[in-house]
Write an enzyme that holds these catalytic residues in place. Structure first.
Site, PDB file in Angstrom:
ATOM      1  N   ARG A 132      -9.722   6.400   6.521  1.00 55.15           N
ATOM      2  CA  ARG A 132      -9.710   5.017   6.949  1.00 55.15           C
ATOM      3  C   ARG A 132      -9.468   4.972   8.447  1.00 55.15           C
ATOM      4  NH1 ARG A 132      -7.019   1.877   3.642  1.00 55.15           N
ATOM      5  NH2 ARG A 132      -6.511   0.215   5.052  1.00 55.15           N
ATOM      6  N   GLU A 151     -12.096  -7.426  -1.132  1.00 57.12           N
ATOM      7  CA  GLU A 151     -11.395  -8.391  -1.955  1.00 57.12           C
ATOM      8  C   GLU A 151     -11.245  -9.661  -1.129  1.00 57.12           C
ATOM      9  OE1 GLU A 151      -7.543  -7.289  -3.457  1.00 57.12           O
ATOM     10  OE2 GLU A 151      -7.331  -9.239  -4.451  1.00 57.12           O
ATOM     11  N   LYS A 175      -4.295  -6.345   5.467  1.00 61.27           N
ATOM     12  CA  LYS A 175      -4.545  -7.777   5.331  1.00 61.27           C
ATOM     13  C   LYS A 175      -3.247  -8.524   5.037  1.00 61.27           C
ATOM     14  CE  LYS A 175      -8.132  -7.258   2.536  1.00 61.27           C
ATOM     15  NZ  LYS A 175      -9.167  -7.537   1.557  1.00 61.27           N
TER      16      LYS A 175
HETATM   17  P1  ATP Z   1      -6.135  -3.729   3.589  1.00 62.18           P
HETATM   18  O1  ATP Z   1      -5.464  -2.427   3.250  1.00 62.18           O
HETATM   19  O2  ATP Z   1      -6.337  -3.967   5.023  1.00 62.18           O
HETATM   20  O3  ATP Z   1      -5.518  -4.900   2.899  1.00 62.18           O
HETATM   21  P2  ATP Z   1      -8.050  -3.349   1.549  1.00 62.18           P
HETATM   22  O4  ATP Z   1      -8.478  -1.953   1.374  1.00 62.18           O
HETATM   23  O5  ATP Z   1      -7.079  -3.880   0.576  1.00 62.18           O
HETATM   24  O6  ATP Z   1      -7.595  -3.574   3.036  1.00 62.18           O
HETATM   25  P3  ATP Z   1     -10.504  -4.429   0.651  1.00 62.18           P
HETATM   26  O7  ATP Z   1     -11.009  -5.790   0.845  1.00 62.18           O
HETATM   27  O8  ATP Z   1     -10.170  -3.997  -0.709  1.00 62.18           O
HETATM   28  O9  ATP Z   1      -9.257  -4.340   1.586  1.00 62.18           O
HETATM   29  O10 ATP Z   1     -11.448  -3.389   1.364  1.00 62.18           O
HETATM   30  C1  ATP Z   1     -12.832  -3.367   1.209  1.00 62.18           C
HETATM   31  C2  ATP Z   1     -13.355  -2.022   1.619  1.00 62.18           C
HETATM   32  O11 ATP Z   1     -13.016  -1.750   2.965  1.00 62.18           O
HETATM   33  C3  ATP Z   1     -12.785  -0.906   0.785  1.00 62.18           C
HETATM   34  O12 ATP Z   1     -13.831  -0.058   0.397  1.00 62.18           O
HETATM   35  C4  ATP Z   1     -11.825  -0.218   1.701  1.00 62.18           C
HETATM   36  O13 ATP Z   1     -11.729   1.139   1.390  1.00 62.18           O
HETATM   37  C5  ATP Z   1     -12.444  -0.476   3.074  1.00 62.18           C
HETATM   38  N1  ATP Z   1     -11.417  -0.461   4.105  1.00 62.18           N
HETATM   39  C6  ATP Z   1     -10.311  -1.227   4.174  1.00 62.18           C
HETATM   40  N2  ATP Z   1      -9.564  -0.906   5.234  1.00 62.18           N
HETATM   41  C7  ATP Z   1     -10.223   0.090   5.883  1.00 62.18           C
HETATM   42  C8  ATP Z   1      -9.964   0.864   7.051  1.00 62.18           C
HETATM   43  N3  ATP Z   1      -8.871   0.676   7.793  1.00 62.18           N
HETATM   44  N4  ATP Z   1     -10.872   1.809   7.420  1.00 62.18           N
HETATM   45  C9  ATP Z   1     -11.972   2.002   6.686  1.00 62.18           C
HETATM   46  N5  ATP Z   1     -12.262   1.321   5.576  1.00 62.18           N
HETATM   47  C10 ATP Z   1     -11.413   0.370   5.162  1.00 62.18           C
HETATM   48 MG    MG Z   2      -8.152  -3.209  -1.608  1.00 65.26          MG
END
Ligand code: ATP
Ligand code: MG
Length: 776
Positions: free
Chosen positions: A268, A42, A278
């Site tokens: 994760r 995102e 984020k």
């Molecule tokens: P955050 O929780 O840090 O805000 P998010 O999951 O909201 O991250 P996205 O931009 O939606 O951020 O994530 C894009 C992809 O990265 C998704 O498929 C998510 O599952 C993966 N992802 C995010 N954080 C991690 C992590 N700590 N380890 C592995 N994969 C991750």
């Molecule tokens: Mg997300």
């Protein structure tokens, strides 16, 4: 399910990767001919090391299996997204070493199609416009123990729904006035299936679609259908989404889409001493607690790039930790160890004195300058060439390398002591000069032994310490930024209620040194170059602030490798004896108390297990016992039903083990997984499962074989159950009477009797249905 891996894959990666096994099988069985994965960030922030893990997994698998990986901006939430993020995400993915070719997509490009999908669901009677507000929807949804209630708007006619939805789009309503919900199952144990919302009104400007829309699709709907539109075969996401899978499947099955993607979840990445969300990273940036998204202390890819961490070391780290099915927190030291291993290969060794003090060689001729040819990779002859280092009567050494009062085992300089100056001579400290006002030592007076020039034939004399130095007259002044961990605590996100996680910031995470004395060869250093400052660490020429002749160095990582020690300690801590006592507390304490007493690592594990749906007590037992957990992991790998497996492992098996390790059992975790699968697919009841387990413990026989041999299959057939139900009802006329008078709690009583009469083999759900029918 057992899967086999081809031998060449096993060679490719020591790390276990269950997704790789799934893909292999899908290709072998012809379910897919080409693998299509996607990385769907995102654009509401910069990518961090957790995303790197997801990128390496998705792009890596596509590359490995000759498929493609799409880069998709998951931009369905207009309020937080921005084109700045879109650009930086692309830059970071490229920097990590991956290429999406022409497969860059935006969920916002699908808004029109997604709208049509929603209309399709409404027309099929599978979605409706609800006019309850958010709080009411939550209340109506029920709890884990109680089913939800239908919204009073649930039975709106298709025409009314279509009309309202169209008017939502036209902007006739205020935010929150209506939402579109899928029509699921209000009694489902999975809350996501209880009519989860799919469209909402949001009056916000979208960075790409502008003001075209005032309704936006929500995550589960948009994500699953975007995957389907793009023909994604394997949609890989993190474990938190395992409850969303049912909803994901529901959308792709109920909408007419060109493909049938499937979702797989992996653990994760969490790192000690690091916050990864984020939202929190944005808070640090907005609050000026760091110098922007690319501050070298940030776990963002932009920050790491600026700090001097290489994409190679990030990829190596991701490969090393592998793709797991249980969340855990990885020690940041392990990551640092990967960084060192990579920089060790590429960073030339140079000398830099960070906190200089002058050392004067009283017997070295004034004005004389010698030049020493020094290799950049002294341990690897022939690699990387060499440079000239000037030597003269006055040199700088590190203030820390001198003391007036040496402790035991001090091999550096002190009054009367001898040390070698790297590449040069052995010197002896004769005297010091002090500041008359403060008494502080301002200069060290030494003599040198001309016979001891390094590499010379007569250099024979040995000393214990070798110091780095820089000729005072030739030194180049530089700014050096010493970065340390951004947080003081191992788990910075675990703070007491009411406490601010930002209070845990490390005040010493950046120490800036203005007047470091570095060897003159570094005048030619360019932004983006790596060096090892001998005895200190790996440094990177700051790509933004360094100017020709005025370098700025970022410390990427120090030389001290603490990972080996930690790994050793972890090994020592695991032998059974001590742990068995801890796992069985003598005094019964509440789960909350027990959770509080866990080590931060175990606590994180327990929480991760809980987030997969395990009860707190089961999660704690598994978090405390690594052997039991390994067994559990094995079982879950064979049968992905964490709750059933945990219940078997913790409630049935742990008791039978009686202090022994699971490795002493006559069967492995996969066999237990098979047993759990028999419960979950209703071949046997949980009661029968106990009997099967008892049998497994003595014979080691496979559960399915035991069930078949002993005829233990669950009885679901009404014609078999009906006679038992009738008999039970006939035997309890009083209870039947009371039930009919309104005491419906007695249902459980009847179910129990039927179960007993069937020796535990009756399908409890069927029995329930039958009883309800018979009792009216
Ligand atoms: P955050 O929780 O840090 O805000 P998010 O999951 O909201 O991250 P996205 O931009 O939606 O951020 O994530 C894009 C992809 O990265 C998704 O498929 C998510 O599952 C993966 N992802 C995010 N954080 C991690 C992590 N700590 N380890 C592995 N994969 C991750
Ligand atoms: Mg997300």
């Amino acid at each position: 399910m057992t899967t086999t891996r081809r031998p060449e894959e096993r060679e490719e990666s020591a790390a276990q990767n269950f997704i790789r096994a799934i893909i292999s099988e899908d290709l072998e069985k012809g379910r897919h001919t080409k693998v299509v994965t996607r990385f769907p960030p995102e654009p509401n922030g910069y990518l961090h090391i957790g995303h790197a893990k997801a990128i390496c997994t998705n792009f890596g698998l596509a590359r490995e299996f000759g498929g493609v990986c799409h880069l998709r901006m998951d931009d369905t939430n207009p309020t937080t997204e921005d084109v700045e993020y879109v650009e930086n995400i692309q830059r970071d993915v490229r920097w990590l070493g991956f290429d999406w070719g022409d497969k860059l997509f935006y969920a916002s490009d699908y808004f029109e199609r997604l709208y049509a999908f929603a209309v399709e669901l409404i027309k099929k009677g599978k979605a409706y416009v609800d006019s309850l507000n958010e709080a009411e929807i939550r209340e109506y949804r029920g709890t884990v123990n109680e089913p939800g209630k239908p919204s009073p708007y649930r039975d709106r006619s298709i025409e009314e729904n279509l009309d309202l939805f169209e008017r939502m789009r036209k902007g006739e309503f205020a935010e929150g006035a209506h939402v579109v919900r899928m029509k699921g199952d209000l009694a489902s144990p999975n809350m996501k299936m209880r009519d989860w919302p799919m469209y909402r009104i949001k009056r916000a400007h979208h960075y790409r679609t502008g003001d075209t829309w005032c309704i936006y699709p929500l995550y589960d709907f948009a994500h699953s259908l975007s995957d389907a539109i793009e023909g994604i075969t394997h949609s890989i996401c993190t474990l938190e989404f395992d409850n969303n899978r049912a909803l994901y499947d529901w959308f792709v099955e109920n909408v007419d889409v060109p493909a049938r993607p499937r979702q797989y979840e992996f653990a994760r990445l969490n790192l000690t001493y690091t916050v990864m969300s984020k939202r929190k990273l944005l808070e640090l940036v907005k609050g000026n607690l760091v110098r922007g998204w690319d501050d070298p202390r940030m776990p963002t890819l932009a920050g790491m790039r600026r700090r001097g961490i290489t994409p190679d070391s990030l990829r190596a780290f991701c490969e090393e930790i592998g793709v797991a099915k249980t969340n855990s927190t990885v020690e940041v030291e392990k990551f640092e160890s990967c960084i060192r291993a990579d920089l060790d290969r590429r960073a030339g060794r140079v000398m830099a004195v960070l906190r200089p003090i002058k050392l004067v060689l009283e017997n070295y001729p004034e004005g004389k300058v010698e030049e020493f040819e020094a290799p950049l990779f002294p341990d690897e002859p022939g690699k990387g060439g060499s440079r000239k280092i000037p030597f003269s009567r006055e040199v700088y050494i590190e203030r820390d390398d001198f003391t007036l009062d040496p402790p035991d085992k001090w091999f550096r300089l002190a009054p009367g002591r001898e040390v070698r100056l790297r590449y040069a001579y052995i010197v002896t400290c004769k005297d010091v000069v002090r500041d008359p006002a403060t008494g502080e030592v301002t200069e060290i007076r030494c003599t040198y032994d001309p016979e001891t020039r390094e590499g010379a034939a007569q250099a024979g004399k040995k000393v214990k310490g070798t110091l780095h130095w820089v000729s005072a007259a030739h030194a180049l002044r530089a700014e050096v930024r010493l970065y340390d961990r951004l947080f003081r605590d191992e788990r910075p996100d675990l703070v007491e209620e009411g406490q601010d996680w930002k209070a845990g910031l490390n005040p010493d995470s950046l120490v800036t040194i203005q007047g470091a004395a570095v060897e003159p060869s570094l005048a030619a250093a360019e932004g983006g170059q790596h060096f090892q400052f001998e005895r200190q660490g790996f440094f990177f020429v700051d790509p933004i602030d360094a100017k020709p002749g005025a370098p700025v160095f970022n410390r990427t990582v120090s030389l001290k490798d603490s990972w080996a020690k930690i790994a050793e300690r972890k090994q020592e801590a695991s032998p059974a004896g001590k742990k068995a006592d801890e796992a069985k507390p003598a005094v019964k304490t509440s789960p909350e108390e027990r959770l509080g007493k866990l080590t931060p690592e175990a606590r994180a594990i327990a929480e991760a297990l809980e987030s997969r749906g395990l009860g707190r007590e089961d999660a704690i037992v598994l978090a405390e016992d690594a052997d039991l957990r390994a067994f559990y992991d094995q079982a879950v790998a064979a049968h992905p039903g964490p709750k059933t497996v945990a219940s078997l492992v913790v409630n049935e098996l742990a008791r039978k083990l009686d202090g022994k390790k699971p490795s002493a059992l006559p069967f492995n975790g996969a066999a237990l997984g098979e047993l759990a699968s028999l419960i979950d697919d209703r071949t046997i009841t949980p009661t029968i499962a106990k009997e099967v387990l008892a049998e497994m413990l003595t014979s080691g026989e496979a559960p399915r074989a035991i069930v078949e041999r002993k005829g233990m299959r669950q009885v679901s057939d009404a014609s078999a159950l009906e006679p038992i139900v009738d008999k039970v009802l006939a035997e309890s006329p009083n209870e039947v009477k009371r039930y009919k008078e309104g005491n419906t709690k007695l249902l459980g009583f009847f179910v129990g009797k039927v179960m007993k009469a069937s020796s535990g083999k009756a399908n409890a759900e069927r029995v329930n249905e039958l009883l309800l029918k018979k009792l009216g």
